[in-house]
Design a protein around this motif. Structure first.
Motif, mmCIF file in Angstrom:
data_model
loop_
_atom_site.group_PDB
_atom_site.id
_atom_site.type_symbol
_atom_site.label_atom_id
_atom_site.label_comp_id
_atom_site.label_asym_id
_atom_site.label_seq_id
_atom_site.Cartn_x
_atom_site.Cartn_y
_atom_site.Cartn_z
ATOM 1 N N MET A 1 -11.615 -18.178 7.254
ATOM 2 C CA MET A 1 -12.705 -19.098 7.597
ATOM 3 C C MET A 1 -12.166 -20.530 7.626
ATOM 4 S SD MET A 1 -16.384 -19.275 5.785
ATOM 5 C CE MET A 1 -17.661 -20.273 6.410
ATOM 6 N N VAL A 2 -12.589 -21.279 8.670
ATOM 7 C CA VAL A 2 -12.084 -22.647 8.818
ATOM 8 C C VAL A 2 -12.814 -23.567 7.856
ATOM 9 C CG1 VAL A 2 -11.777 -24.579 10.396
ATOM 10 C CG2 VAL A 2 -11.588 -22.237 11.254
ATOM 11 N N LYS A 3 -12.025 -24.382 7.186
ATOM 12 C CA LYS A 3 -12.613 -25.338 6.244
ATOM 13 C C LYS A 3 -12.939 -26.631 6.981
ATOM 14 C CE LYS A 3 -11.844 -27.360 1.729
ATOM 15 N NZ LYS A 3 -10.875 -27.572 0.643
ATOM 16 N N ILE A 4 -14.175 -27.066 6.896
ATOM 17 C CA ILE A 4 -14.612 -28.285 7.601
ATOM 18 C C ILE A 4 -14.888 -29.376 6.578
ATOM 19 C CG2 ILE A 4 -16.347 -29.297 9.123
ATOM 20 C CD1 ILE A 4 -16.802 -26.462 10.226
ATOM 21 N N SER A 5 -14.235 -30.567 6.811
ATOM 22 C CA SER A 5 -14.502 -31.733 5.935
ATOM 23 C C SER A 5 -15.623 -32.551 6.562
ATOM 24 C CB SER A 5 -13.250 -32.591 5.802
ATOM 25 O OG SER A 5 -12.229 -31.843 5.191
ATOM 26 N N VAL A 6 -16.596 -32.923 5.797
ATOM 27 C CA VAL A 6 -17.759 -33.663 6.299
ATOM 28 C C VAL A 6 -17.823 -35.013 5.587
ATOM 29 C CG1 VAL A 6 -20.254 -33.676 6.566
ATOM 30 C CG2 VAL A 6 -18.993 -31.530 6.746
ATOM 31 N N LEU A 7 -18.000 -36.083 6.400
ATOM 32 C CA LEU A 7 -18.220 -37.413 5.814
ATOM 33 C C LEU A 7 -19.685 -37.530 5.463
ATOM 34 C CD1 LEU A 7 -16.117 -39.643 8.213
ATOM 35 C CD2 LEU A 7 -15.598 -39.068 5.857
ATOM 36 N N GLN A 8 -19.963 -37.807 4.225
ATOM 37 C CA GLN A 8 -21.359 -37.922 3.813
ATOM 38 C C GLN A 8 -21.611 -39.323 3.269
ATOM 39 O OE1 GLN A 8 -22.530 -35.047 0.941
ATOM 40 N NE2 GLN A 8 -24.716 -35.539 1.074
ATOM 41 N N HIS A 9 -22.675 -39.975 3.772
ATOM 42 C CA HIS A 9 -23.044 -41.317 3.307
ATOM 43 C C HIS A 9 -24.319 -41.246 2.504
ATOM 44 C CE1 HIS A 9 -20.049 -43.292 5.809
ATOM 45 N NE2 HIS A 9 -20.415 -42.496 6.819
ATOM 46 N N ASP A 10 -24.369 -42.039 1.490
ATOM 47 C CA ASP A 10 -25.569 -42.105 0.677
ATOM 48 C C ASP A 10 -26.670 -42.789 1.489
ATOM 49 O OD1 ASP A 10 -27.390 -42.149 -1.285
ATOM 50 O OD2 ASP A 10 -26.359 -43.582 -2.586
ATOM 51 N N PRO A 11 -27.821 -42.164 1.686
ATOM 52 C CA PRO A 11 -28.896 -42.785 2.500
ATOM 53 C C PRO A 11 -29.372 -44.122 1.946
ATOM 54 C CG PRO A 11 -29.361 -40.457 2.104
ATOM 55 C CD PRO A 11 -28.169 -40.824 1.256
ATOM 56 N N SER A 12 -29.270 -44.318 0.643
ATOM 57 C CA SER A 12 -29.765 -45.574 0.065
ATOM 58 C C SER A 12 -28.953 -46.787 0.517
ATOM 59 C CB SER A 12 -29.742 -45.498 -1.465
ATOM 60 O OG SER A 12 -28.405 -45.338 -1.920
ATOM 61 N N VAL A 13 -27.710 -46.539 1.046
ATOM 62 C CA VAL A 13 -26.858 -47.657 1.483
ATOM 63 C C VAL A 13 -27.347 -48.228 2.814
ATOM 64 C CG1 VAL A 13 -24.509 -48.289 2.164
ATOM 65 C CG2 VAL A 13 -24.877 -46.731 0.250
ATOM 66 N N HIS A 14 -27.840 -47.386 3.712
ATOM 67 C CA HIS A 14 -28.190 -47.865 5.049
ATOM 68 C C HIS A 14 -29.656 -47.653 5.428
ATOM 69 C CE1 HIS A 14 -28.025 -43.658 6.504
ATOM 70 N NE2 HIS A 14 -26.958 -43.547 5.712
ATOM 71 N N PRO A 16 -33.848 -48.479 4.156
ATOM 72 C CA PRO A 16 -34.643 -49.289 3.223
ATOM 73 C C PRO A 16 -35.092 -48.463 2.024
ATOM 74 C CG PRO A 16 -35.837 -48.921 5.284
ATOM 75 C CD PRO A 16 -34.459 -48.389 5.475
ATOM 76 N N ALA A 17 -35.109 -49.117 0.891
ATOM 77 C CA ALA A 17 -35.461 -48.405 -0.345
ATOM 78 C C ALA A 17 -36.932 -48.010 -0.337
ATOM 79 C CB ALA A 17 -35.164 -49.287 -1.552
ATOM 80 N N ARG A 18 -37.816 -48.887 0.166
ATOM 81 C CA ARG A 18 -39.244 -48.602 0.221
ATOM 82 C C ARG A 18 -39.750 -48.904 1.627
ATOM 83 N NH1 ARG A 18 -38.672 -51.467 -4.498
ATOM 84 N NH2 ARG A 18 -39.324 -53.385 -3.441
ATOM 85 N N PRO A 19 -40.820 -48.295 2.039
ATOM 86 C CA PRO A 19 -41.377 -48.613 3.367
ATOM 87 C C PRO A 19 -41.744 -50.103 3.456
ATOM 88 C CG PRO A 19 -42.396 -46.639 2.471
ATOM 89 C CD PRO A 19 -41.561 -47.222 1.370
ATOM 90 N N GLY A 20 -41.340 -50.718 4.554
ATOM 91 C CA GLY A 20 -41.625 -52.149 4.737
ATOM 92 C C GLY A 20 -40.487 -53.056 4.331
ATOM 93 N N ASP A 21 -39.511 -52.530 3.570
ATOM 94 C CA ASP A 21 -38.354 -53.351 3.184
ATOM 95 C C ASP A 21 -37.423 -53.537 4.381
ATOM 96 O OD1 ASP A 21 -39.328 -53.494 0.706
ATOM 97 O OD2 ASP A 21 -37.701 -52.416 -0.312
ATOM 98 N N PRO A 22 -36.651 -54.662 4.428
ATOM 99 C CA PRO A 22 -35.675 -54.834 5.512
ATOM 100 C C PRO A 22 -34.546 -53.817 5.399
ATOM 101 C CG PRO A 22 -35.395 -56.555 3.872
ATOM 102 C CD PRO A 22 -36.644 -55.809 3.504
ATOM 103 N N THR A 23 -34.014 -53.452 6.556
ATOM 104 C CA THR A 23 -32.897 -52.500 6.565
ATOM 105 C C THR A 23 -31.650 -53.195 6.019
ATOM 106 O OG1 THR A 23 -33.822 -51.478 8.534
ATOM 107 C CG2 THR A 23 -31.522 -50.988 8.030
ATOM 108 N N PRO A 24 -30.994 -52.638 5.004
ATOM 109 C CA PRO A 24 -29.789 -53.285 4.445
ATOM 110 C C PRO A 24 -28.646 -53.287 5.453
ATOM 111 C CG PRO A 24 -30.165 -51.158 3.392
ATOM 112 C CD PRO A 24 -31.342 -51.398 4.285
#
Length: 448
Positions: A1-14, A16-24
């Motif tokens: 089976m082929v091993k696949i490396s996946v780049l994963q980003h934390d959603p909190s980095v890009h 908004p933390a709450r609805p209505g907040d500016p996008t970081p």
């Protein structure tokens, strides 16, 4: 089976933390790290240089009224708007530059041309002419219908070529075949200043703005002379290769004097060392007839027989701003206004023209945001002036075809002269014919 490396980003980095907040957003604020910072800045500097030339419309207006050539202009000390002009028709007009109106008009102030003007204290004006008379006039606003009589008349023995008033005392100096010092309260000259063995006609005289007892004059025999009214005699004199047509003392450096010469150049001298000029200014293609310093001492204006007005930066001997119009004839007088924002020129066609000292400057109210943008563009142009394209746009000036052709011919003649001198040097014995610096050729001799 082929091993696949996946780049994963934390959603909190890009996200908004709450609805209505500016996008970081993440960006490096260090301008040195941005790959396109210099390219963007150069593009802005290029656009700033282009805009500067695009909005360069220096002509503001013309002050009419004279029916013959305007010979002299002078500004009133302590006033931003009052300027007097004298013409070959013998008339004198006091102008309000800001309103472009006549304050007072004196028809037939002299028989023949008015050769000199200067303001005295208490709203009075001194004029001199080739009719051997000096006249003192009231310079307050009056109607043209008011009887025009001078307050005083000082008769002389020969035609006067120039006049200048002392900065604080009720004294004035005139130039004719000698330099004379006059007191406003006396009808005859109180002192005659002349250099021994001198027989020339004095064409212009000016008091030093700081050391007010010192005055300088230029003569028809190619001389520039320094006088001191305390000793009552000429102190020093230099004889130049060509005669000078105008002189002006620097308002910020008391020892610096500017001479406008018949050889198409302007020269600045330090009066402590008159053997060589401190700087030569070359651009005119005919005799320079007038010159005047800006009140800041950083610029000066010159008008020439080539029908152009040039604005120079102090210390830069080439590449001045050049103003011209189709109708403007030979420029015989030019002055800066007291706020250093405008230049006035008087020419043979009888008009006094108003020009902006900075061709692309916006007139009127400028908001703080506009001022910040203007200053930013200026700093960009200064930072990128050595770039080939930006520098070429900044230096490029349109000139009338006759002036352009004359400059081209003059350049060819000077180049061929330099080649001839170099060949002559090459074919003489080593050390016999040494090259002479351009500045050392100007003054022939100094006399004390």
């Amino acid at each position: 089976m082929v091993k696949i490396s996946v780049l994963q980003h934390d959603p909190s980095v890009h996200l908004p933390a709450r609805p209505g907040d500016p996008t970081p957003t993440t960006r490096n604020l260090d301008p040195l790290m941005h790959p396109f910072a210099r390219a963007r800045e150069r593009n802005r500097a290029l656009n700033a240089a282009k805009m500067d030339r695009l909005f360069a419309k220096p002509f503001v207006g013309a002050l009419e009224g004279h029916i013959d050539a305007v010979e002299v202009l002078c500004k009133k000390p302590g006033s931003l708007s009052t300027v007097a002009s004298g013409s070959w028709d013998g008339g004198v007009i006091l102008h309000n530059v800001s309103e472009r109106k006549h304050i007072r008009r004196i028809q037939g102030a002299h028989k023949g041309k008015v050769s000199g003007l200067c303001f005295a204290q208490d709203d009075r004006l001194l004029t001199c002419g080739v009719d051997n008379n000096i006249k003192l006039w009231d310079a307050t606003p009056q109607n043209d219908t008011t009887e025009q009589r001078p307050l005083s008349v000082y008769p002389g023995k020969s035609p006067f070529n120039s006049i200048d008033h002392h900065r604080s005392d009720p004294l004035f100096a005139t130039a004719s075949n000698i330099v004379q010092i006059w007191d406003e309260t006396k009808s005859a000259a109180i002192s005659n200043l002349t250099f021994p063995t001198s027989t020339e006609t004095i064409t212009s005289v000016r008091f030093n703005l700081s050391e007010t007892s010192v005055l300088g004059s230029i003569g028809s025999d190619r001389t520039f002379t320094l006088y001191d009214i305390r000793t009552g005699k000429a102190e020093r004199r230099v004889i130049m290769q060509m005669r000078s047509n105008a002189l002006a003392w620097s308002p910020t450096f008391p020892t610096t004097v500017l001479l406008a010469s018949e050889d198409h150049n302007l020269y600045t001298f330090d009066v402590r060392q008159l053997k060589t000029p401190t700087k030569i200014y070359k651009a005119h293609v005919a005799a320079v007839m007038s010159c005047d310093w800006s009140p800041t001492g950083l610029e000066f204006v010159s008008g020439g027989w080539d029908r152009t007005v040039r604005i120079w930066k102090e210390g830069q001997g080439t590449g001045p701003e050049a103003y011209h119009t189709k109708r403007m004839q030979r420029v015989s007088s030019s002055i800066f206004t007291a706020d250093a924002r405008f230049v006035l020129s008087g020419s043979d066609d009888g008009n006094v023209r108003i020009w902006k000292a900075k061709a692309s400057e916006k007139l009127g109210i400028i908001t703080a945001r506009e001022r910040a943008a203007i200053e930013y563009r200026e700093s960009l142009k200064d930072r990128w002036k050595h770039d080939n394209e930006v520098g070429r746009i900044q230096r490029k000036r349109h000139l009338p075809k006759p002036v352009y052709q004359a400059a081209k011919l003059k350049r060819t003649m000077l180049d061929s002269r330099a080649v001839k001198e170099e060949r002559r040097r090459k074919h003489t014995r080593a050390g016999e014919n040494k090259p002479t610096a351009e500045r050392k050729k100007v003054v022939i001799t100094e006399q004390t």
